[in-house]
Design a protein around this motif. Structure first.
Motif, short mmCIF file in Angstrom:
data_model
loop_
_atom_site.label_atom_id
_atom_site.label_comp_id
_atom_site.label_asym_id
_atom_site.label_seq_id
_atom_site.Cartn_x
_atom_site.Cartn_y
_atom_site.Cartn_z
N ILE A 324 -7.31 -1.13 -2.60
CA ILE A 324 -6.37 -0.64 -3.58
C ILE A 324 -5.46 0.51 -3.13
O ILE A 324 -4.67 0.71 -3.61
N ALA A 325 -6.02 1.41 -2.23
CA ALA A 325 -5.47 2.37 -1.98
C ALA A 325 -3.92 2.25 -1.02
O ALA A 325 -3.05 2.85 -1.22
N VAL A 326 -3.84 1.04 -0.52
CA VAL A 326 -2.80 0.65 0.19
C VAL A 326 -1.52 0.41 -0.92
O VAL A 326 -0.38 1.23 -0.71
N PRO A 327 -1.64 -0.37 -1.77
CA PRO A 327 -0.79 -0.64 -2.64
C PRO A 327 -0.25 0.53 -3.61
O PRO A 327 0.71 0.94 -4.17
N THR A 328 -1.42 1.39 -3.73
CA THR A 328 -1.24 2.69 -4.46
C THR A 328 -0.20 3.63 -3.94
O THR A 328 0.43 4.37 -4.52
N MET A 329 -0.71 3.81 -2.57
CA MET A 329 0.02 4.52 -1.69
C MET A 329 1.62 4.14 -1.71
O MET A 329 2.67 4.82 -1.93
N VAL A 330 1.82 2.92 -1.27
CA VAL A 330 3.36 2.30 -1.36
C VAL A 330 4.02 2.44 -2.65
O VAL A 330 5.03 3.11 -2.75
N VAL A 333 4.81 6.05 -3.19
CA VAL A 333 6.12 6.44 -2.25
C VAL A 333 7.38 6.07 -3.25
O VAL A 333 8.43 6.92 -3.42
N TYR A 334 7.52 4.86 -3.47
CA TYR A 334 8.56 4.22 -4.16
C TYR A 334 8.85 4.70 -5.60
O TYR A 334 9.97 4.59 -6.37
N GLY A 335 8.00 5.24 -5.97
CA GLY A 335 7.91 5.59 -7.36
C GLY A 335 8.54 7.20 -7.54
O GLY A 335 8.47 7.76 -8.53
N PHE A 338 13.71 8.96 -5.36
CA PHE A 338 14.89 9.60 -4.40
C PHE A 338 15.98 8.82 -4.32
O PHE A 338 15.84 7.47 -4.25
N ASP A 339 17.47 9.05 -4.01
CA ASP A 339 18.40 8.32 -3.95
C ASP A 339 18.40 7.50 -2.63
O ASP A 339 18.91 6.52 -2.67
N TYR A 340 17.82 8.07 -1.56
CA TYR A 340 18.13 7.56 -0.29
C TYR A 340 16.53 6.98 0.21
O TYR A 340 16.08 7.54 1.30
N MET A 341 16.08 6.04 -0.39
CA MET A 341 14.76 5.41 -0.02
C MET A 341 15.27 4.32 0.87
O MET A 341 16.03 3.60 0.65
N PRO A 342 14.34 4.06 1.67
CA PRO A 342 14.42 2.87 2.80
C PRO A 342 14.63 1.62 2.13
O PRO A 342 13.66 1.25 1.22
N GLU A 343 15.48 0.73 2.43
CA GLU A 343 15.62 -0.53 1.93
C GLU A 343 15.89 -0.85 0.22
O GLU A 343 15.46 -1.44 -0.33
N LEU A 344 16.07 0.62 -0.29
CA LEU A 344 16.11 0.48 -1.94
C LEU A 344 17.38 -0.37 -2.44
O LEU A 344 16.91 -0.87 -3.63
N PRO A 351 10.45 -7.84 -2.52
CA PRO A 351 9.58 -9.20 -1.91
C PRO A 351 9.27 -8.65 -0.41
O PRO A 351 8.17 -8.80 -0.18
N VAL A 352 9.86 -7.77 0.25
CA VAL A 352 9.48 -7.46 1.58
C VAL A 352 8.21 -6.46 1.34
O VAL A 352 7.02 -6.77 2.22
N VAL A 353 8.53 -5.60 0.47
CA VAL A 353 7.51 -4.46 0.12
C VAL A 353 6.15 -5.16 -0.29
O VAL A 353 4.88 -4.96 0.04
N MET A 354 6.43 -5.99 -1.31
CA MET A 354 5.09 -6.78 -1.98
C MET A 354 4.28 -7.59 -0.75
O MET A 354 3.21 -7.70 -0.80
N THR A 355 5.39 -8.27 -0.14
CA THR A 355 4.57 -9.03 0.93
C THR A 355 3.79 -8.31 1.77
O THR A 355 2.72 -8.65 2.47
N ALA A 356 4.43 -7.06 2.10
CA ALA A 356 3.76 -6.08 3.02
C ALA A 356 2.56 -5.66 2.41
O ALA A 356 1.44 -5.44 3.39
N MET A 357 2.37 -5.21 1.16
CA MET A 357 1.49 -4.65 0.64
C MET A 357 0.17 -5.88 0.57
O MET A 357 -1.07 -5.50 1.11
N ILE A 358 0.64 -6.95 0.26
CA ILE A 358 -0.47 -7.99 -0.07
C ILE A 358 -1.01 -8.43 1.44
O ILE A 358 -2.36 -8.61 1.77
N GLY A 359 -0.18 -8.53 2.35
CA GLY A 359 -0.63 -8.61 3.79
C GLY A 359 -1.59 -7.52 4.23
O GLY A 359 -2.69 -7.95 4.81
#
Length: 374
Positions: A324-330, A333-335, A338-344, A351-359
């Motif tokens: 659970i720590a992995v999706p919590t950390m991601v 970060v996105y929460g 900031f205006d200049y977040m990667p791939e915001l 979908p890429v972030v969600m796929t990465a968290m699930i993976g």
């Protein structure tokens, strides 16, 4: 010699009343003797001397007067006498005050003491308490006491507790006049043998309880691991074994003395059979010591199983916390907004972030499961 060959059969009762199958104990007093005297009888040439008044038990004074006049010996049985009830008998038979004090007060240690021309013996009686299921509050054994004053022409038995009646034993002895002709020492041996046979029966019944607990502790539970049992049940059984041990262990020395040391008040033909009683007592003592050690091992094993189960639960909790720590950390970060977040502002970012968290979660779960944490 036929008396000697039949000695065991005469004094050893059947044991069902001490086993799990139940049975009753005769704890009633003779209705004709409202005092502590359960029975009082004179025996001559191995037979009970009839009382002139069959409906009335002779008093100890009358019985002793008859013995001194015509020979034989008197057997007086008492149940929990008070000091006032026992003082007259003690005076009549010249019993030592220290032994009298011990006989009146229960909870004495098994022992053998010699006072002038009297042997004072204390036996602890053990009764197995029937129970449908062993629990942390189950009472497995009840204890009582039988104290014997053995003289040249008398034996006085004082019983404490609601079990261990000697009435049936008296009747069996009366059916063997050749044995009773040996005098008070034959009665003392019969009582000792009766008490030790009770120990054997209780040990057999307790063995079943210990086997049941041992089977439950080591029987397969979840995923083939031992399921364990309530430690309170094991501890309660251990306490009852300790009570049993207190009755058996101190009696070893008295039985050894009665079987090996020549005594004026013990008939030589009877003394050799005290060796058999001592042998059975030693066997029971070994069983009780074994019970104590086995219960120690079972208790330690049960506690070890509880620790293993707790460790296993903690590993599972820790594993899921790591996943659970992995999706919590991601998400954390996105929460941060900031205006200049990667791939915001990329339309495939979510979908890429969600796929990465699930993976990542799937990979961690598979790794932990392969290592036995899940």
């Amino acid at each position: 010699m036929s008396m000697i060959h039949n000695l065991r059969a005469a004094v050893r009762p059947s044991r069902p009343s001490l086993r799990k199958d139940g049975g009753s104990y005769d704890t009633t007093r003779d209705p004709s003797t409202p005092s502590a005297v359960v029975d009082c009888a004179v025996y001559r040439d191995g037979a009970r001397v009839d009382n002139p008044s069959p409906s009335k038990t002779p008093t100890p004074h009358e019985a002793m007067r008859k013995v001194r006049r015509d020979g034989g010996f008197v057997w007086i049985g008492l149940h929990e006498p008070t000091e006032a009830e026992f003082s007259g008998i003690a005076s009549e038979f010249g019993l030592h005050p220290l032994a009298v004090e011990d006989a009146i007060q229960a909870h004495q240690r098994p022992k053998l003491e010699r006072y002038d021309d009297t042997l004072f013996t204390v036996f602890k009686t053990i009764h197995y308490v029937d129970h449908a299921e062993l629990t942390a509050n189950s009472e497995v054994v009840e204890t009582g006491e039988v104290m014997c004053f053995t003289g040249r022409d008398f034996i006085i038995t004082v019983r404490h507790g609601g079990q261990g009646s000697l009435r049936a034993l008296r009747h069996r002895l009366q059916d063997d006049p050749e044995l009773l002709a040996k005098g008070p020492s034959a009665v003392l041996h019969a009582i000792a043998d009766h008490v030790v046979d009770g120990y054997v029966a209780v040990a057999d019944a307790m063995q079943d309880d210990i086997d049941e607990v041992e089977t439950e502790v080591f029987s397969p539970g979840r995923k083939g691991t031992p399921r364990g049992t309530d430690a309170g049940r094991i501890y309660q059984l251990k306490r009852e074994v300790l009570e049993f041990k207190r009755a058996v262990s101190p009696l070893l020395r008295p039985m050894q003395l009665l079987s090996e040391r020549p005594m004026r008040l013990i008939d030589p033909d009877i003394q050799k059979y005290f060796r058999d009683v001592a042998d059975h007592l030693a066997r029971v003592h070994e069983q009780v010591i074994g019970f104590d050690e086995l219960l120690n091992s079972i208790l330690q094993a049960n506690l070890a199983q509880a620790s293993v189960a707790q460790n296993e639960d903690m590993r599972k909790i820790t594993s899921w916390a790591a996943i659970i720590a992995v999706p919590t950390m991601v998400c954390g970060v996105y929460g941060m907004n900031f205006d200049y977040m990667p791939e915001l502002h990329w339309k495939f970012g979510y979908p890429v972030v969600m796929t990465a968290m699930i993976g990542l979660c799937f990979g961690i779960h598979r790794t932990l499961k392969r290592n036995g944490w899940l």
